[in-house]
Write an enzyme that holds these catalytic residues in place. Structure first.
Site, PDB file in Angstrom:
ATOM      1  N   PRO A  36      41.681 -19.747 -31.684  1.00 52.95           N
ATOM      2  CA  PRO A  36      42.880 -18.913 -31.515  1.00 52.95           C
ATOM      3  C   PRO A  36      44.116 -19.795 -31.415  1.00 52.95           C
ATOM      4  O   PRO A  36      44.190 -20.668 -30.544  1.00 52.95           O
ATOM      5  CB  PRO A  36      42.604 -18.161 -30.210  1.00 52.95           C
ATOM      6  CG  PRO A  36      41.611 -19.016 -29.481  1.00 52.95           C
ATOM      7  CD  PRO A  36      40.787 -19.698 -30.527  1.00 52.95           C
ATOM      8  N   ALA A  69      46.478 -15.292 -29.734  1.00 47.90           N
ATOM      9  CA  ALA A  69      46.539 -14.503 -28.506  1.00 47.90           C
ATOM     10  C   ALA A  69      47.392 -13.260 -28.705  1.00 47.90           C
ATOM     11  O   ALA A  69      48.539 -13.348 -29.151  1.00 47.90           O
ATOM     12  CB  ALA A  69      47.111 -15.361 -27.379  1.00 47.90           C
ATOM     13  N   ALA A 193      41.783 -18.711 -20.059  1.00 41.78           N
ATOM     14  CA  ALA A 193      42.017 -20.159 -20.009  1.00 41.78           C
ATOM     15  C   ALA A 193      43.508 -20.487 -19.955  1.00 41.78           C
ATOM     16  O   ALA A 193      44.361 -19.606 -19.891  1.00 41.78           O
ATOM     17  CB  ALA A 193      41.380 -20.812 -21.247  1.00 41.78           C
ATOM     18  N   TYR A 196      46.898 -18.964 -17.988  1.00 41.49           N
ATOM     19  CA  TYR A 196      47.441 -17.613 -18.130  1.00 41.49           C
ATOM     20  C   TYR A 196      46.858 -16.712 -17.037  1.00 41.49           C
ATOM     21  O   TYR A 196      46.188 -17.180 -16.120  1.00 41.49           O
ATOM     22  CB  TYR A 196      47.192 -17.094 -19.539  1.00 41.49           C
ATOM     23  CG  TYR A 196      47.924 -17.913 -20.586  1.00 41.49           C
ATOM     24  CD1 TYR A 196      49.317 -18.027 -20.554  1.00 41.49           C
ATOM     25  CD2 TYR A 196      47.237 -18.607 -21.568  1.00 41.49           C
ATOM     26  CE1 TYR A 196      50.001 -18.798 -21.486  1.00 41.49           C
ATOM     27  CE2 TYR A 196      47.919 -19.383 -22.510  1.00 41.49           C
ATOM     28  CZ  TYR A 196      49.301 -19.482 -22.459  1.00 41.49           C
ATOM     29  OH  TYR A 196      49.971 -20.249 -23.371  1.00 41.49           O
ATOM     30  N   GLY A 313      40.220 -30.492 -29.235  1.00 41.68           N
ATOM     31  CA  GLY A 313      40.950 -31.404 -30.105  1.00 41.68           C
ATOM     32  C   GLY A 313      40.113 -31.954 -31.241  1.00 41.68           C
ATOM     33  O   GLY A 313      40.409 -33.035 -31.761  1.00 41.68           O
TER      34      GLY A 313
END
Length: 379
Positions: A36, A69, A193, A196, A313
């Site tokens: 995302p 998101a 995660a 938020y 990453g």
């Protein structure tokens, strides 16, 4: 010569990252997932037609994509031009995007998101305060926005949700999940995660509540698990995933015992029977850099019995392949690599050179530049 080329491509297919995987009722043709990625190109919080090309460029037959998101309510937004999924017009705007992915054989999950205190009054209805588990503001103040579109505003002090208001937010997640399925999505991912709203309940260095939603580990996990339960009851647990980052301190959100938090959540989610658990690796303590760490996700992997997705990453094919080959994860989510290489799966299959990403164009106000103009291998 043609036979030799076919044999060469077949051999390259035989790496673990490119093998099929059954994820609940979904049959994936490979283990490469589109992570995302917020792109800030959904004007007026509504998905735009240019997103059809963006997502279909990155679609493969039997490949899993997770949407950027998408806000669950009018209080959810914390960035400019992020998409929503709480209005009928949002559902209608998502439909052709989802159809485009399905027409190419892709599997598409919608990430449901609430930014919580990672917001400013300018994004809130009637300029109200953002909501959170706490009334503590983010101490690491910074602008809200992205490169080329900085907004001269700090994060606003939040409003601490009451118990009654928490019930309303849980219902917002439920309705958003229902809307996502109506739009045609195959399932939903709950964003728990990156500091938020849900993460603000999970982490004890943010959550300072003294009621049933704060204090103990079980109490801090109550709200996230109630969200998962409500969403699962609405659309079916086999259509629900969750993203977690217990080891990260994004947006001034950290925990004193991330290992215990992560394992508890993984076990609890497994008991609820959701489709997958999507976890950001411990080395991604900050948003843009990887660090050496002795921490691992092994215990979370062991505790969760469904499909386990890792992100952290990843840009290198061989590194991601080792993760799957060693059994550390079922699937690997790619962000920047997939952004810059819409045909990433093909490039990995052929072990071809990758395009470099251009961070300066990640969030610019452009439906083409840095969005749908990265070259394909065939180009």
């Amino acid at each position: 010569m043609e036979k030799q080329e076919e044999e060469k491509e077949t051999r390259m297919d035989c790496i673990a990252l490119l093998t099929p995987h059954k994820m609940e009722t979904f049959h994936l043709s490979h283990r490469i997932v589109l992570a995302p990625l917020s792109r800030l190109r959904s004007y007026s919080f509504t998905p735009q037609p240019h997103a059809i090309l963006y997502y279909t460029q990155r679609t493969t037959e039997g490949g899993l994509l997770i949407s950027e998101a998408s806000g669950i309510s009018e209080t959810a937004q914390g960035l400019p031009n992020t998409p929503g999924i709480w209005k009928k017009e949002h559902v209608e705007a998502w439909k052709p995007i989802v159809k485009g992915v399905h027409d190419k054989g892709g599997i598409f999950f919608c990430q449901l998101w609430h930014s919580g205190r990672v917001s400013n009054n300018v994004y809130q209805p009637n300029s109200r305060s953002p909501i959170s588990s706490t009334d503590k503001p983010i101490l690491n103040q910074q602008f809200i926005g992205g490169s080329e579109r900085e907004i001269d505003a700090n994060y606003s002090p939040p409003h601490r949700l009451t118990v009654e208001e928490i019930s309303g937010v849980i219902n917002d997640f439920r309705i958003a999940a229902k809307n996502a399925i109506e739009a045609g999505f195959d399932g939903v991912e709950i964003h728990g995660a990156n500091g938020y709203l849900i993460d603000q309940f999970l982490k004890n260095q943010v959550n300072d509540r003294t009621d049933q939603y704060g204090g103990s580990l079980q109490n801090r996990c109550r709200f996230p698990l109630e969200v998962i339960k409500a969403v699962s009851d609405e659309v079916g647990s086999e259509k629900v995933g969750m993203r977690l980052s217990p080891f990260a301190n994004y947006n001034d959100s950290a925990d004193s015992d991330p290992h215990t938090l992560g394992v508890f959540m993984a076990d609890s989610l497994s008991q609820l029977g959701i489709c997958y658990c999507h976890v950001i690796e411990p080395r991604m303590v900050t948003q843009f850099e990887r660090v050496e760490t002795r921490e691992s996700l092994a215990e979370m992997r062991k505790a969760f019995k469904g499909s386990f997705i890792v992100a952290g990453g990843y840009y290198d094919r061989d590194e991601a392949n080792r993760v799957v080959e060693n059994g550390d994860a079922d699937l690997v989510a790619f962000g920047r690599a997939f952004l810059a290489n819409p045909d990433l799966v093909k490039r990995f299959r052929l072990n071809a050179r990758l395009n470099e990403y251009d961070r300066s164009t990640f969030y610019i106000d452009a439906p083409v530049v840095g969005y749908t103009d990265y070259p394909f291998l065939d180009d």
